[in-house]
Every structure is written in structure tokens, then in C-alpha cells.
Design an enzyme around this catalytic site. Structure first.
Site, short mmCIF file in Angstrom:
data_model
loop_
_atom_site.label_atom_id
_atom_site.label_comp_id
_atom_site.label_asym_id
_atom_site.label_seq_id
_atom_site.Cartn_x
_atom_site.Cartn_y
_atom_site.Cartn_z
N THR A 1 0.84 -1.21 0.00
CA THR A 1 0.00 0.00 0.00
C THR A 1 0.87 1.25 0.00
OG1 THR A 1 -1.77 -1.14 1.11
CG2 THR A 1 -1.63 1.20 1.56
N ARG B 1 -14.06 -7.24 0.29
CA ARG B 1 -13.52 -7.01 1.64
C ARG B 1 -13.09 -5.53 1.74
NH1 ARG B 1 -7.80 -5.79 2.70
NH2 ARG B 1 -7.46 -6.05 4.91
N VAL B 2 -13.36 -4.92 2.90
CA VAL B 2 -13.02 -3.51 3.08
C VAL B 2 -11.70 -3.39 3.84
CG1 VAL B 2 -13.75 -1.33 4.14
CG2 VAL B 2 -15.42 -2.78 2.97
N SER B 3 -10.75 -2.71 3.24
CA SER B 3 -9.45 -2.52 3.89
C SER B 3 -9.52 -1.33 4.85
CB SER B 3 -8.39 -2.31 2.81
OG SER B 3 -7.75 -1.08 2.95
N ASP B 4 -8.47 -1.15 5.63
CA ASP B 4 -8.41 0.01 6.54
C ASP B 4 -8.14 1.33 5.81
OD1 ASP B 4 -5.72 -1.24 6.08
OD2 ASP B 4 -5.12 0.68 6.94
N GLY C 1 -0.23 -2.33 6.36
CA GLY C 1 -0.21 -3.56 7.15
C GLY C 1 -1.51 -4.31 7.00
N1 ASP Z 1 -3.71 -2.20 4.73
C1 ASP Z 1 -3.96 -2.82 3.45
C2 ASP Z 1 -5.14 -3.74 3.56
O1 ASP Z 1 -5.32 -4.38 4.58
C3 ASP Z 1 -2.81 -3.60 2.93
C4 ASP Z 1 -1.49 -2.90 2.97
O2 ASP Z 1 -1.28 -2.03 3.76
O3 ASP Z 1 -0.63 -3.25 2.17
O4 ASP Z 1 -5.85 -3.87 2.60
#
Ligand code: ASP
Length: 280
Positions: free
Chosen positions: A155, A183-186, A205
């Protein structure tokens, strides 16, 4: 003026020297260009500019070259927050656009400022964002070989402090790869991306871990209540540890403190505040 960006986690960094160098060079170039941009633009404009460059770079899991979900589709999420107005805007699981961060930026001007799925795509098209296929050969072969299941977090994010002392933050992701569709990411929530007039934080993360401790919002709140940025991060990362969480953050305060930390080695980042610093 201060600027820090991240390109997520990169597990091969310790072994794959060529890839490590490529990421260092890409982050150094993008943070340098973005710092030059910050000289005559606001923090908010600069965050959108920097994250757009990161989205265009194939090395990172945002925009072009994003991870593919378990149904073979790429769904992108991005958000932006203006620390001064405290307005948050984002897109969740948008498809076929080149710059999700720019769609999120546009939404700052609307009352309904977080859109998902088809509604987000429709809004993007109505506002001039043409159809764009973010799938790359590399991601397709990874998907087909089911190789990138868990550990390819890349990310991107940016925090900027501009000449008038204003903070802004932006984060953009292709998700974790092979997730349940939608799915919903942060990344397009206040757990993954948050700023006020005092501090701004962008996370990377495992999204579910980041949401569990409301990482960005908690750190910013702690700084607002008097912690230094490092103290606030230490306290939130101690909380993250209790759930065995996996995350990394970059942040800047209005007083000019710039900081980054991660729970696991290692997050890739670069900062610029007159001199360039890049992860090693
Ligand atoms: N935080 C992102 C997610 O969970 C993934 C990432 O940070 O690479 O979708």
C-alpha cells in the site's frame, strides 16, 4: 515544510537487493518531486500529487499493479483527509480507475464523501475519470500461480505539512490480494488514514489489525492530548502487540515532528524536509 511517504511492507527487501534498490530509488524520486511540488501547493494538493505518483508506479500495490481479489477482479481503496477542515473522503473497492486518490480528493467537495463499489465508479466516470485497467502481467501471473496470498503488502501513503502549517494525509491500496471480493481494507477508513490540525498518520499492514486498534485515529488523538508523535506511536504499537497485529505508520505533527515505525520489518518509506531520507 515536511513530507513523508510510504510504499507499504516489502518482505523480500532483506534478500532481494535489486528490488530493494528499485524501491529506494522510486521512493526517493517521488518524495523529491513531491517536496518540490509542496513549495507552491498546499499539503492537501501535495498528498494527492504524491499518492498519484505512487499509484502509477508498478512497484507498489496501489493503482496500476494492484493486487487481485479472489474472484480475479482488482478493487481499489483510497482516502484523503484535510487536517485543517477535518474533512475525510474516500473510495472503497472502486474498479477500473487510474487514480483512486484523485477520486477521493474530488469527494472532499461533496457532503456524501465516502463512496463504495459501483457508486464510486459511477461518480468517477461522471467526473472525467476514464476506464483504466490496473492489471499488470506480473500481478496476473502471481494471481494465476496463487503466489501472493499473504505477504505482499505494498500500500502507499503520504503525510504533508505545508508552508502555512497545514497537514494532510492520503493512503491508497489494492488490498491484501486473494481476499473475499469486496472485503473492506483500513485504507479508506479513519483507522488507516487520519489527520487533524495537530498530526497526520497513514498506515499500512493488515487492515483488520489496523482497524482493531483504530491506529491512525488513536495516534493522532494521543498527540492532540499531549504525547509526542513517538510516544503516541509507542503506546499504540504496544496495543497492537496485544493482538499480535501487523502494521506500519508514517506521521508528521504540526510542530514538525516526522516519524515512522513498524511492528515487523520492514516498511519502505522516504521523507524530505530539506534533506532526503530513504529506508535502508
Ligand atoms: N492495509 C492494506 C489492507 O489491509 C494492505 C497494505 O497495507 O498493504 O488492505
Amino acid at each position: 515544510m515536511k513530507l513523508i511517504i510510504h510504499g507499504g511492507f516489502f518482505s523480500e527487501s532483506t534478500t532481494n537487493q535489486e528490488m530493494k534498490k528499485a524501491k529506494q530509488d522510486a521512493l526517493a524520486e517521488i518524495v523529491t518531486l513531491s517536496y518540490a511540488y509542496l513549495q507552491s501547493h498546499t499539503a492537501l494538493e501535495t498528498v494527492s500529487f504524491a499518492v498519484s505518483l505512487l499509484e502509477d508506479n508498478l512497484l507498489f500495490n496501489a493503482g496500476l499493479g494492484s493486487q487481485i481479489q479472489s474472484d480475479g477482479k482488482v478493487r481499489l481503496s483510497a482516502s484523503i483527509m484535510d487536517g485543517t477542515t477535518r474533512k475525510f473522503a474516500g473510495v472503497i473497492n472502486i474498479q477500473d480507475v487510474q487514480h483512486p486518490i484523485q477520486v477521493a480528493s474530488l469527494l472532499l467537495n461533496y457532503e456524501d464523501s465516502v463512496l463504495s463499489g459501483e457508486g464510486a465508479v459511477h461518480f468517477a466516470r461522471e467526473n472525467g475519470h476514464a476506464h483504466f485497467n490496473p492489471v499488470t502481467e506480473q500481478r496476473l501471473s502471481e494471481y494465476e500461480a496463487k503466489l501472493n496470498q499473504k505477504n505482499n503488502l505494498g500500500t502507499v501513503g503520504c503525510v504533508a505539512l505545508d508552508a502555512s502549517g497545514k497537514l494532510a494525509v492520503g493512503t491508497s491500496t489494492g488490498g491484501k490480494g486473494f481476499e473475499i471480493p469486496c472485503r473492506v481494507s483500513d485504507s479508506a477508513t479513519v483507522a488507516g488514514n487520519f489527520a487533524n490540525a495537530v498530526a497526520g498518520i497513514s498506515c499500512t499492514g493488515v487492515g483488520e489489525d489496523i482497524v482493531s486498534v483504530a491506529l491512525s485515529a488513536a495516534i493522532v488523538t494521543r498527540v492532540t492530548d499531549g504525547f509526542t508523535l513517538k510516544e503516541a506511536c509507542d503506546k499504540s504499537f504496544a496495543e497492537l502487540k496485544t493482538i499480535d497485529g501487523f502494521a506500519g505508520v508514517i506521521g508528521i505533527t504540526a510542530t514538525g515532528e516526522v516519524y515512522h515505525t513498524d511492528s515487523h520489518p520492514y516498511m519502505v518509506w522516504a521523507s524530505f524536509d530539506g534533506s532526503l531520507q530513504v529506508f535502508n
